[in-house]
Scaffold this motif. Structure first.
Motif, mmCIF file in Angstrom:
data_model
loop_
_atom_site.group_PDB
_atom_site.id
_atom_site.type_symbol
_atom_site.label_atom_id
_atom_site.label_comp_id
_atom_site.label_asym_id
_atom_site.label_seq_id
_atom_site.Cartn_x
_atom_site.Cartn_y
_atom_site.Cartn_z
ATOM 1 N N GLY A 179 -4.868 5.085 1.344
ATOM 2 C CA GLY A 179 -3.763 5.984 0.985
ATOM 3 C C GLY A 179 -3.697 6.193 -0.516
ATOM 4 N N SER B 216 0.745 4.279 -2.927
ATOM 5 C CA SER B 216 0.428 5.704 -2.750
ATOM 6 C C SER B 216 1.525 6.577 -3.348
ATOM 7 C CB SER B 216 0.284 6.048 -1.271
ATOM 8 O OG SER B 216 -0.628 5.195 -0.667
ATOM 9 N N ARG B 217 2.766 6.237 -3.054
ATOM 10 C CA ARG B 217 3.888 7.043 -3.568
ATOM 11 C C ARG B 217 3.920 7.046 -5.097
ATOM 12 N NH1 ARG B 217 8.531 7.511 0.208
ATOM 13 N NH2 ARG B 217 7.702 7.003 2.247
ATOM 14 N N PRO C 242 0.797 -1.235 0.000
ATOM 15 C CA PRO C 242 0.000 0.000 0.000
ATOM 16 C C PRO C 242 0.828 1.282 0.000
ATOM 17 C CG PRO C 242 -0.971 -1.590 1.486
ATOM 18 C CD PRO C 242 0.336 -2.187 1.030
ATOM 19 N N GLU C 243 1.867 1.336 0.807
ATOM 20 C CA GLU C 243 2.694 2.545 0.904
ATOM 21 C C GLU C 243 3.365 2.864 -0.441
ATOM 22 O OE1 GLU C 243 3.072 4.540 3.465
ATOM 23 O OE2 GLU C 243 4.761 5.729 2.695
ATOM 24 N N ILE C 244 3.864 1.823 -1.083
ATOM 25 C CA ILE C 244 4.503 2.020 -2.393
ATOM 26 C C ILE C 244 3.458 2.485 -3.409
ATOM 27 C CG2 ILE C 244 5.669 0.833 -4.322
ATOM 28 C CD1 ILE C 244 7.095 -0.894 -2.252
#
Ligand code: KG4
Ligand code: ZN
Length: 351
Positions: A86, A48-49, A44-46
């Motif tokens: 995100g 969003s970025r 998920p974090e990747i």
């Protein structure tokens, strides 16, 4: 003629499109598959970025292609639920910014409504009522689409979504991410009857089996047991073919029975798994034998895309539905709760 800019960032594709009625004027996609591949699934974090990095370029691209200024649009549509929060926030924030800057209505779109509306891109004359078999990575259901674009859920999975089952089985077989396309490619080289796998059935409290509900977690567990028990080398192609065959039988039986029993003569198949070649073929043949018309969007509109979000945005705007600028993204949301995304007023936002 209603023209919208649409943004889709619910998972691992950053997608932008400009749609007029049911026609795509321009579209641009940035896939993140290579970034997630090393982890065997979406991080998920990747995600969003990556959305943040890609979105402005894509917006510029569709604008240049159509030569439209944002001020000429009738609305700005963005997926706001369900999905990775995100990731959704990036697309929604971009849409809100443009809505405020250019004083255009914001239209939050339910991702699954987008998938259903992908059928309108494939068949511009299509009108409800019809049955939709919705098969994506996070969702599997049979939905009756009624006049006025309202949704009546008739059947659903009680555990894994079908795309999720494809992805998990692909991982068990060492086929990596994304799993669905890998099984699709490998299955034709295997024997679909090599292993008799269980088709998940849902019992009714008073006895009997639910005609349209389904389950895929038992099937996934059965494949895991085989993987653990079979001697090396694993017959990967036979396992993939047997798994895919069992899933397709389960989906086809329920979809056709549901269409016949509910008197719906058109069946739409939507969502990422609708890209599966064997599923497309089997469903088309089974439906034709029952006099049911089948609509399956082209591959690029089965998996996540912004054109389908634009199509849904046009429909909502035509119904006078716009979202407040306080709209937030949500990881989960039932299709039947769509009306909560909209304010009940005319076609312009108040700022
Ligand atoms: O609709 P989608 O792009 O994203 C969600 O909204 O979830 O669906 C993604 C899912 C993944 O589970 C992927 O493995 C599956 O669709 N998928 C396929 C195929 N292409 C994508 N499953 C089977 N065969 C395919 N060709
Ligand atoms: Zn999707």
């Amino acid at each position: 003629m209603t023209t919208v800019l649409a943004i889709e960032t619910s998972c691992d594709e950053t997608a932008v499109a400009i749609v007029r009625e049911r026609q795509v004027l321009a579209e641009a996609v940035a896939s993140q598959i290579p970034q997630h591949q090393a982890y065997g699934g979406v991080v998920p974090e990747i995600a969003s970025r990556q959305h943040l990095e890609a979105i402005n370029c894509l917006l510029q691209q569709v604008q240049q292609e159509t030569n439209l200024s944002w001020a000429q649009l009738d609305g700005i549509a963005a997926t706001c639920a369900p999905g990775l929060v995100g990731a959704l926030n990036i697309g929604l924030a971009a849409a809100k910014t443009l809505a405020v800057l250019y004083q255009r209505p914001l239209v939050g779109i339910h991702h699954l409504e987008g998938h259903i509306c992908s059928a309108y891109l494939a068949a511009p004359d299509l009108q409800p009522p019809f049955l939709c078999l919705l098969v994506s990575g996070g969702h599997t259901s049979l939905v009756a689409v009624q006049h006025g674009q309202t949704y009546e859920p008739l059947g659903q999975t009680h555990d894994d979504a079908v795309g999720e089952a494809f992805d998990k089985v692909a991982r068990l077989l060492g086929l990596g991410y994304p799993g669905g396309p890998a099984i699709d490619r490998l299955a034709p080289t295997g024997n679909p009857h090599a292993f008799a796998l269980p088709e998940g059935k849902i019992s009714l409290p008073g006895g009997g089996i639910h005609p349209y509900d389904m389950s895929f977690s038992g099937l996934k567990t059965a494949v895991r047991r085989l993987v653990e028990q079979l001697p090396a080398p694993l017959p990967i192609a036979d396992l993939a073919a047997s798994f895919q065959y069992t899933v397709i039988q389960a989906l086809t039986r329920r979809a056709i029975r549901c269409a016949v029993e509910q008197g719906l003569t058109t069946l739409v198949v939507a969502g990422g798994v609708a890209a599966n070649r064997e599923l497309r073929q089997t469903l088309t043949t089974a439906a034709q034998s029952q006099g049911i018309q089948v609509i399956i969007p082209p591959l690029k509109y089965c998996t996540d895309n912004a054109a389908m979000i634009g199509c849904a945005g046009v429909l909502r705007l035509k119904q006078g539905q716009v979202s407040p600028l306080t709209l937030t993204s949500r990881s989960r949301m039932a299709l039947t709760d769509i009306s909560t995304l909209y304010e009940n007023h005319s076609r312009t936002n108040s700022y």
